[in-house]
Scaffold this active site. Structure first.
Site, PDB file in Angstrom:
ATOM      1  N   ALA A   1       1.014   3.448   1.960  1.00  0.00           N
ATOM      2  CA  ALA A   1       1.341   3.729   3.243  1.00  0.00           C
ATOM      3  C   ALA A   1       2.499   2.877   3.880  1.00  0.00           C
ATOM      4  O   ALA A   1       2.945   2.993   5.195  1.00  0.00           O
ATOM      5  CB  ALA A   1       0.167   3.913   4.335  1.00  0.00           C
ATOM      6  N   CYS A   2       2.698   1.814   3.239  1.00  0.00           N
ATOM      7  CA  CYS A   2       3.557   0.914   3.913  1.00  0.00           C
ATOM      8  C   CYS A   2       4.992   0.596   3.356  1.00  0.00           C
ATOM      9  O   CYS A   2       5.239   0.950   2.213  1.00  0.00           O
ATOM     10  CB  CYS A   2       2.928  -0.647   3.383  1.00  0.00           C
ATOM     11  N   GLY A   3       5.978   0.616   4.271  1.00  0.00           N
ATOM     12  CA  GLY A   3       7.247   0.816   4.221  1.00  0.00           C
ATOM     13  C   GLY A   3       7.860  -0.385   4.232  1.00  0.00           C
ATOM     14  O   GLY A   3       8.944  -0.729   3.518  1.00  0.00           O
TER      15      GLY A   3
ATOM     16  N   THR B   1       0.814  -1.340  -0.081  1.00  0.00           N
ATOM     17  CA  THR B   1       0.123  -0.108  -0.069  1.00  0.00           C
ATOM     18  C   THR B   1       0.778   1.261   0.054  1.00  0.00           C
ATOM     19  O   THR B   1       1.897   1.232   0.215  1.00  0.00           O
ATOM     20  CB  THR B   1      -0.812   0.041   1.212  1.00  0.00           C
TER      21      THR B   1
ATOM     22  N   CYS C   1       6.226  -3.628   4.162  1.00  0.00           N
ATOM     23  CA  CYS C   1       5.406  -4.960   4.136  1.00  0.00           C
ATOM     24  C   CYS C   1       6.255  -6.153   3.157  1.00  0.00           C
ATOM     25  O   CYS C   1       6.903  -5.655   2.349  1.00  0.00           O
ATOM     26  CB  CYS C   1       4.010  -4.441   3.084  1.00  0.00           C
TER      27      CYS C   1
END
Length: 300
Positions: A137-139, A135, A141
């Site tokens: 917003a994900c660093g 996503t 994942c």
């Protein structure tokens, strides 16, 4: 496919095409304090968000949700943040394709693909591939353990002697906001700004994802032959997470500032790496969590 030079030429001029979407909305205003209340249909601009696949040496590495634009910078910066590459010499070729004419449609059914070929001798670690969509917003994942995400450069940032006056840092949030062209139209984007120690704006990038905005700045610096970014300050519009600290450290940036809070792991990594970490940079005040000596020679 587009080569790096062709993509740069396409984006020259700062067009906002693809970075925003126009939609009709119903605007509702409640009555009160002398205002009449009511509703009306109006046009509104939204920040663009689309998938971008990243392939390395023919292998699908990840797919991230991003604001279109600066896609090659995003891919390059992502690979710097993953400790895959460190200089432009590590990339033999980088292109942008649509996933169909290049024959990659079976790997990524949606969106464009940044296709990276590493230079001879530069290898992608077997565990680097992320097996699901990331996503905006994900660093981190797709990482499987704390060892996977704790990456430090060979040299500590402690040797960077740059100093950043607090009075200068206090001016940066307003300067970053003034430079956010897409945010001014949509109100829906994060930004990352790179500044000199004297406060000069070097580069700014916007994206729906905080991590993407930083990757775009770092990727620009890599492709322009500017890494490591010694003596520079990086300002982010949100909070200072662990993964943003790691991206700053791997880019050689000695100071990371955020308008919101850092996490505990971010502070731990910043301390270990020799990074100056500033949070709650708002108006005349700020919190300095690590590396306070860079803000004033007389402070420990």
């Amino acid at each position: 496919m587009r080569t790096l030079s062709e993509e740069a030429a396409r984006q020259k001029g700062g067009s906002l095409s693809g970075r925003t979407a126009r939609r009709r909305v119903l605007r509702i205003t409640l009555p009160g304090e002398g205002r009449p209340g009511g509703s009306a249909s109006r046009a509104d601009f939204l920040a663009g968000e689309e998938p971008l696949g990243i392939r390395v040496d023919g292998t699908a590495l990840t797919m991230t949700m991003r604001t279109p634009g600066d896609d090659l910078e995003l891919a390059a910066g992502f690979l710097v943040g993953e400790a895959v590459i460190r200089s432009p010499a590590d990339i033999a070729e980088i292109k942008l394709c649509d996933g169909t004419s290049c024959g990659h449609g079976d790997d990524h059914e949606m969106g464009n693909i940044a296709d990276v070929t590493l230079a001879a001798g530069v290898d992608l670690a077997p565990g680097a591939r992320r097996n699901f969509m990331t996503t905006s917003a994900c660093g981190i994942c797709g990482k499987t353990s704390i060892e996977d995400i704790c990456v430090l450069p060979d040299a500590s940032l402690a040797a960077d002697t740059a100093r950043f006056p607090p009075e200068m840092l206090a001016t940066l949030p307003d300067r970053l906001r003034d430079a956010q062209r897409v945010f001014s139209r949509t109100g829906g984007l994060h930004a990352a700004g790179l500044f000199t120690a004297a406060g000069g704006l070097i580069a700014v990038r916007e994206d729906v994802g905080r991590h993407n905005a930083v990757d775009k700045v770092v990727g620009w610096a890599l492709l322009d032959g500017r890494l490591p970014l010694a003596g520079c300050a990086l300002l982010v519009s949100g909070r200072a997470s662990f993964e943003l600290v790691q991206k700053a450290v791997l880019a050689g940036i000695p100071l990371l500032a955020a308008v919101s809070a850092p996490s505990s792991l971010a502070v731990d990594l910043a301390e270990e790496a020799g990074l100056t970490l500033v949070g709650f940079l708002r108006g005349p005040s700020m919190n300095v969590y690590t590396g306070a000596h860079r803000l004033s020679a007389g402070r420990a």
